[in-house]
Design a protein around this motif. Structure first.
Motif, PDB file in Angstrom:
ATOM      1  N   ASP A  31       0.804  -1.228   0.000  1.00 49.98           N
ATOM      2  CA  ASP A  31       0.000   0.000   0.000  1.00 49.98           C
ATOM      3  C   ASP A  31       0.837   1.278   0.000  1.00 49.98           C
ATOM      4  OD1 ASP A  31      -2.125  -1.688   0.079  1.00 49.98           O
ATOM      5  OD2 ASP A  31      -2.993  -0.918   1.936  1.00 49.98           O
ATOM      6  N   GLY A  32       2.152   1.151   0.173  1.00 55.34           N
ATOM      7  CA  GLY A  32       3.032   2.317   0.112  1.00 55.34           C
ATOM      8  C   GLY A  32       2.840   3.313   1.237  1.00 55.34           C
ATOM      9  N   ILE A  33       2.450   2.828   2.422  1.00 51.65           N
ATOM     10  CA  ILE A  33       2.156   3.793   3.502  1.00 51.65           C
ATOM     11  C   ILE A  33       3.421   4.407   4.107  1.00 51.65           C
ATOM     12  CG2 ILE A  33       0.012   2.584   4.067  1.00 51.65           C
ATOM     13  CD1 ILE A  33       1.363   1.761   6.711  1.00 51.65           C
ATOM     14  N   PHE A  34       4.590   3.843   3.796  1.00 51.69           N
ATOM     15  CA  PHE A  34       5.835   4.401   4.338  1.00 51.69           C
ATOM     16  C   PHE A  34       6.437   5.465   3.411  1.00 51.69           C
ATOM     17  CE2 PHE A  34       6.706  -0.199   5.977  1.00 51.69           C
ATOM     18  CZ  PHE A  34       5.681  -0.069   6.887  1.00 51.69           C
ATOM     19  N   GLU A  35       5.822   5.680   2.273  1.00 47.10           N
ATOM     20  CA  GLU A  35       6.449   6.505   1.237  1.00 47.10           C
ATOM     21  C   GLU A  35       6.205   7.992   1.472  1.00 47.10           C
ATOM     22  OE1 GLU A  35       5.044   4.958  -2.462  1.00 47.10           O
ATOM     23  OE2 GLU A  35       5.916   2.960  -2.104  1.00 47.10           O
ATOM     24  N   ALA A  36       7.277   8.761   1.418  1.00 46.52           N
ATOM     25  CA  ALA A  36       7.194  10.205   1.596  1.00 46.52           C
ATOM     26  C   ALA A  36       7.037  10.886   0.243  1.00 46.52           C
ATOM     27  CB  ALA A  36       8.457  10.713   2.289  1.00 46.52           C
ATOM     28  N   ASP A  37       6.383  12.035   0.255  1.00 44.02           N
ATOM     29  CA  ASP A  37       6.177  12.798  -0.978  1.00 44.02           C
ATOM     30  C   ASP A  37       6.655  14.228  -0.735  1.00 44.02           C
ATOM     31  OD1 ASP A  37       5.395  14.110  -3.229  1.00 44.02           O
ATOM     32  OD2 ASP A  37       3.238  13.820  -2.936  1.00 44.02           O
ATOM     33  N   PRO A  38       7.796  14.604  -1.316  1.00 46.59           N
ATOM     34  CA  PRO A  38       8.328  15.948  -1.049  1.00 46.59           C
ATOM     35  C   PRO A  38       7.421  17.065  -1.555  1.00 46.59           C
ATOM     36  CG  PRO A  38       9.566  14.858  -2.797  1.00 46.59           C
ATOM     37  CD  PRO A  38       8.661  13.829  -2.217  1.00 46.59           C
ATOM     38  N   LEU A  84       9.338  11.376   6.236  1.00 45.47           N
ATOM     39  CA  LEU A  84      10.414  10.673   5.531  1.00 45.47           C
ATOM     40  C   LEU A  84      11.322  10.033   6.572  1.00 45.47           C
ATOM     41  CD1 LEU A  84      12.227   9.862   3.139  1.00 45.47           C
ATOM     42  CD2 LEU A  84      13.376  12.083   3.389  1.00 45.47           C
ATOM     43  N   TRP A  85      11.395   8.708   6.528  1.00 40.64           N
ATOM     44  CA  TRP A  85      12.412   7.997   7.322  1.00 40.64           C
ATOM     45  C   TRP A  85      13.365   7.368   6.323  1.00 40.64           C
ATOM     46  CZ3 TRP A  85      11.443   3.298  11.102  1.00 40.64           C
ATOM     47  CH2 TRP A  85      12.625   3.068  11.815  1.00 40.64           C
ATOM     48  N   MET A  86      14.531   7.984   6.222  1.00 43.42           N
ATOM     49  CA  MET A  86      15.515   7.613   5.211  1.00 43.42           C
ATOM     50  C   MET A  86      16.346   6.421   5.670  1.00 43.42           C
ATOM     51  SD  MET A  86      16.856   8.423   2.230  1.00 43.42           S
ATOM     52  CE  MET A  86      16.549  10.151   1.878  1.00 43.42           C
ATOM     53  N   PRO A  87      16.294   5.301   4.935  1.00 48.79           N
ATOM     54  CA  PRO A  87      17.069   4.126   5.334  1.00 48.79           C
ATOM     55  C   PRO A  87      18.379   4.008   4.560  1.00 48.79           C
ATOM     56  CG  PRO A  87      15.459   3.472   3.703  1.00 48.79           C
ATOM     57  CD  PRO A  87      15.352   4.988   3.842  1.00 48.79           C
ATOM     58  N   LEU A 480      15.717  17.685  -0.489  1.00 50.21           N
ATOM     59  CA  LEU A 480      16.442  18.600   0.394  1.00 50.21           C
ATOM     60  C   LEU A 480      15.574  19.797   0.764  1.00 50.21           C
ATOM     61  CD1 LEU A 480      20.015  18.604  -1.184  1.00 50.21           C
ATOM     62  CD2 LEU A 480      19.447  17.933   1.152  1.00 50.21           C
ATOM     63  N   ARG A 481      14.849  20.308  -0.203  1.00 45.68           N
ATOM     64  CA  ARG A 481      14.004  21.471   0.075  1.00 45.68           C
ATOM     65  C   ARG A 481      12.875  21.122   1.042  1.00 45.68           C
ATOM     66  NH1 ARG A 481      14.973  22.413  -5.501  1.00 45.68           N
ATOM     67  NH2 ARG A 481      12.960  21.508  -6.091  1.00 45.68           N
ATOM     68  N   ALA A 482      12.382  19.881   0.962  1.00 48.91           N
ATOM     69  CA  ALA A 482      11.244  19.494   1.813  1.00 48.91           C
ATOM     70  C   ALA A 482      11.668  18.985   3.181  1.00 48.91           C
ATOM     71  CB  ALA A 482      10.413  18.417   1.100  1.00 48.91           C
ATOM     72  N   PHE A 483      12.776  18.257   3.251  1.00 49.36           N
ATOM     73  CA  PHE A 483      13.051  17.470   4.457  1.00 49.36           C
ATOM     74  C   PHE A 483      14.338  17.833   5.189  1.00 49.36           C
ATOM     75  CE2 PHE A 483      10.455  14.526   1.785  1.00 49.36           C
ATOM     76  CZ  PHE A 483       9.345  14.475   2.616  1.00 49.36           C
TER      77      PHE A 483
END
Length: 895
Positions: A31-38, A84-87, A480-483
């Protein structure tokens, strides 16, 4: 939106985490619930994961680190943030190279036989085959990272960032190359930074060595040393200029034992005049302090130990010996020549390689360094200004202390696996070309004869760029601009200096903003006795074994519940089992609810219309408590109080929802209180479970997702649900104090039953209650049935003021009420009186013992004040119990 009809049989009778956890993790990914959208426009919340080594396997430190980050990320998603949790993983230079070299050794080969290019290809093959193992284990724990964005510290984008940073620092004269005394591992054959040296207290020996004056006059100078093997490289003897014992020696010359070289006696403030004889030997090529003294005095640098830990040709007769073998030989020879002035046992700190455990060697070598002082000044200002906050804040002091005493950072490593230093040496003019791109010619003379530096960068150099390189720097990206800056860094205290400080340096230097706003420092996970976990101690708890046996949620909840700011976690498998019981409790409570909601058609917000008039005290109380929990959990997680949040939910679910509300609601759910009350109880139960599962989801995501589906609370999975908001509770004023009043009476009823040792299911015929505040009478009458239900009495009677207690009864008295249980028909009164008198006698003995202690002047004067106060409090409690026993004996004897 309404709850669908629910069936308890849809939920397994017992909680089995294995199938549940695998099923739901796959669903979340799908379902893509972990996906961030800048570009989402929502408020951002971002974390970069401390990248685990590509060689690693999940240990409890990872599990704690990951669990706390995941709690924050899941909660923030539910609160409407763009998360955003960057792995990613770290290439782990020394560790990975060692793993592959061991594999080659098993094949009878070594890296030199393969050559650099083939060896690096072999490491990449190993990484592709085994490097994702730790990522799979983090997923098993439930980590909700945006896995589409997974990065590796040596992937193409990060390698470009590393080169750009190296060149930028070099051009500002913040990176330089120089001959310097560095920490060297003779086994790994590479330099180590100061932070990569593991200092251990060892038992050694302190040797007294006699240096004779040139020409043979006088007694000579005795010097103390723990490393006689370095005598061969001595360049001077030093004394403190204000040392009255030794000042007269300055300017003399002495002969180095066993070598015959003549060296001067110099003065230097570095010398501790209280150590030994006050005179120290100076070996500039083999001791960091001596290196500085040698530089100040222009002394000769003689290297007598080579890079493999063997004595060099400059060691003369000892050349080729191992350094420790040479130590023994030199001590024997000093003794034979009458130059050994004694030896004593001596405990001292010895540096070891943090990777292989070999004793490190101070080694004079050409290396690359970062000038850290100018960078550190900006770091300190950022923390002092509040741009970065440490939590708990005591770690800021530790950070300041290290930053103020910082030394230049040796960043070159004599390895093949890693980011190769982007510096090329010209074969014609000898010039150095530093470039972000591979140069085609020497920048100084145009020659094509270029050779790249053989060394690679310290692993921590690329890790220092992690918060912005992972988001696409040096390009100007949407990420970078978002997070950036990120919201918080969650990490252990052991890498504050390895990693945290260096990320701040690089973030401020290249992004002009700190890499994160908060630094949450969690403690160590130790065993139940407070000992550090290690294989040698045999006390390691393997998180993967725990996940397989108890489930990821049980481990996550345990780690969260035991987390207190500034205190280590004492963990045992029995504690994990305790919290596994909590999951069972939640599961069974949900099954009970489903059994009683099978005919419910409940509106989601907040209660079914028409039910408000049917709400009773306990309904309004549990809704009020649920509202408290909604606001309280958000505040606790925002303040990084993970333990308080988890334990608060534990107490609410077990103690308030299950032990009080569900038990009190059973008559209504059975229909005993009429259809209106049944619908009201169903509505409340549904609302409370809905919000409870939401609040628990960040901590125990798997079981809450399974129960959410079972209740059919909506079309979306719980991870997409909104965070609960405090609700307006009908007729809420005074509801919590009223419930506290009723609960306190019920607890006293239960305590009296326990004192009488009545079986839990035995119904007492009557309880008599005398109220000291008559205004509480309506409250008691309205809830007398609940008191009967929870206290296991057939009838609750209000006693008129001034009326006597029922005969043959025992009583409990508070400031608000007095309750009495007639027990003549329940107990053998004579036997009960005898039992109470025996207990009274035992109390009298204990009271006499404590009374004697409190009458002892020595105890009052010498014992800590808190111990005296505890003893007085214990005495007061015993006296109260004794009075209560006397009153109950008196009540039982009344006809």
């Amino acid at each position: 939106m309404e709850c669908a009809r629910l069936r308890a049989e849809d939920l397994a009778k017992s909680y089995d985490p294995g199938p549940i956890e695998d099923k739901w993790y796959a669903k979340w990914l799908e379902d893509g619930i972990f996906e961030a959208d800048p570009l989402s426009g929502k408020a951002p919340f971002s974390i970069v994961i401390p990248p685990p080594n590509v060689t690693g396997s999940l240990h409890l430190g990872h599990a704690l680190d990951c669990t706390l980050q995941d709690i924050l990320c899941r909660a923030k998603r539910m609160q409407g943030f763009n998360v955003l949790w960057m792995p990613g993983t770290d290439h782990a230079g020394i560790a990975t190279q060692n793993v592959v070299e061991r594999a080659l050794a098993g094949e009878g080969k070594n890296r030199h036989e393969l050559g650099r290019e083939a060896f690096v290809s072999r490491v990449w093959e190993w990484k592709e085959e085994y490097g994702s193992r730790i990522i799979g284990q983090l997923k098993k724990l439930g980590a909700s990272c945006d896995w589409r964005r997974e990065r590796f510290t040596m992937d193409e984008g990060l390698s470009r960032a590393v080169r750009r940073v190296f060149v930028g620092l070099y051009e500002k004269d913040l990176i330089y190359r120089g001959k310097y005394l560095i920490n060297w591992c003779p086994r790994c054959l590479t330099a180590l930074s100061d932070l990569e040296v593991d200092h251990r207290e060892l038992d050694g020996k302190l040797y007294g060595v006699l240096y004779k004056f040139e020409g043979g006059g006088g007694d000579g100078i005795t010097v103390m040393t723990t490393r006689p093997e370095t005598i061969l490289g001595d360049a001077a003897i030093a004394v403190h200029p204000r040392d009255e014992r030794n000042r007269h020696l300055i300017g003399n010359r002495v002969v180095v034992p066993l070598v015959g070289r003549v060296i001067p006696v110099v003065e230097d403030n570095m010398v501790d005049p209280e150590f030994g004889t006050g005179a120290v030997k100076i070996t500039p090529a083999h001791d960091p302090n001596d290196f500085l003294v040698g530089t100040r005095h222009g002394l000769e640098f003689t290297q007598v130990i080579d890079g493999k830990g063997a004595m060099s040709k400059e060691a003369g007769a000892y050349a080729g010996m191992g350094r420790f073998e040479a130590r023994e030989a030199i001590v024997r020879d000093l003794g034979a020549e009458g130059l050994l002035a004694g030896e004593t046992e001596h405990k001292h700190s010895v540096g070891h390689c943090y990777r292989c455990g070999t004793v490190i060697e101070p080694y004079l070598s050409e290396q690359w360094f970062v000038r850290t002082k100018p960078l550190a000044e900006a770091d300190v200002r950022a923390v002092e200004a509040g741009d970065i906050s440490f939590i708990p804040e005591q770690w800021a002091a530790t950070y300041y202390q290290w930053m103020e005493n910082i030394r230049d950072w040796c960043i070159s490593r004599q390895l093949w696996w890693g980011h190769r230093i982007p510096a090329w040496y010209c074969g014609d003019c000898g010039g150095v070309t530093v470039s972000a791109d591979d140069p085609s010619e020497c920048r100084h003379c145009g020659s094509k004869s270029l050779r790249q530096d053989e060394d690679v960068l310290d692993t921590w150099f690329s890790s220092a760029l992690w918060p912005f390189s992972t988001m696409g720097w040096p390009d100007d990206t949407e990420e970078l601009r978002a997070f950036y800056p990120t919201s918080v860094l969650v990490t252990g205290f052991d890498i504050i200096f390895f990693w945290v400080a260096r990320m701040i340096m690089m973030g401020l230097e290249f992004m002009k903003e700190p890499p994160f706003r908060h630094v949450y420092i969690h403690a160590l996970v130790r065993d139940e006795h407070g000992q550090k976990m290690s294989k040698s101690n045999g006390n390691v708890i393997d998180p993967l074994v725990i996940i397989n046996s108890h489930g990821a949620d049980a481990l996550r909840f345990t780690l969260a519940a035991l987390t207190l700011q500034g205190r280590d976690i004492f963990l045992s498998e029995s504690r994990i089992e305790t919290y596994r019981y909590f999951l069972n409790k939640l599961w069974n409570a949900a099954r009970f609810a489903l059994m009683n909601l099978d005919d419910a058609d409940i509106a989601a917000e907040p209660l079914e219309p028409g039910t408000e008039e049917h709400l009773r005290l306990h309904d309004r109380w549990v809704l009020a408590r649920m509202s408290d929990m909604s606001s309280g959990m958000k505040s606790l997680l925002d303040g990084y109080f993970f333990g308080e949040a988890a334990r608060g939910m534990y107490d609410f679910v077990w103690g308030e929802l299950c032990d009080w509300y569900i038990e009190m609601s059973k008559p209504a759910l059975r229909g005993d209180e009429g259809p209106g009350r049944r619908r009201a109880a169903q509505s409340v139960l549904c609302c409370v479970f809905k919000d409870t599962l939401k609040l628990l989801h960040p901590i125990i995501p798997f079981v809450t997702e399974e129960l959410w589906e079972a209740f059919a609370f909506g079309r979306e999975i719980i991870g997409r649900a909104d965070w609960p908001v405090p609700a307006d509770i009908p007729r809420a004023f005074g509801v919590k104090s009223d419930m506290d009043y009723i609960q306190s009476i019920i607890r006293s009823m239960r305590n009296l039953r326990a004192e009488m040792k009545l079986p839990p299911q035995q119904m007492a015929p009557m309880m008599s209650l005398l109220l000291k505040d008559e205004s509480k009478a309506p409250l008691v009458r309205e809830n007398a049935d609940l008191m009967s239900l929870m206290g296991k009495v057939a009838n609750v009677e209000l006693r008129a003021p001034g009326s006597p207690r029922p005969p043959r009864s025992i009583a409990a008295v508070s400031g608000d009420w007095e309750l009495s249980f007639p027990v003549g028909d329940l107990l053998d009164v004579e036997r009960e009186v005898s039992r109470l008198r025996d207990e009274q006698s035992k109390l009298a003995l204990e009271m006499n013992r404590i009374r004697g202690k409190l009458g002892n002047e020595n105890f009052i004067e010498k014992a800590p004040p808190e111990v005296v106060e505890q003893t007085r409090a214990a005495m007061a409690e015993l006296e109260a119990r004794s009075r209560r026993l006397g009153e109950n004996i008196e009540g039982l004897l009344e006809a």
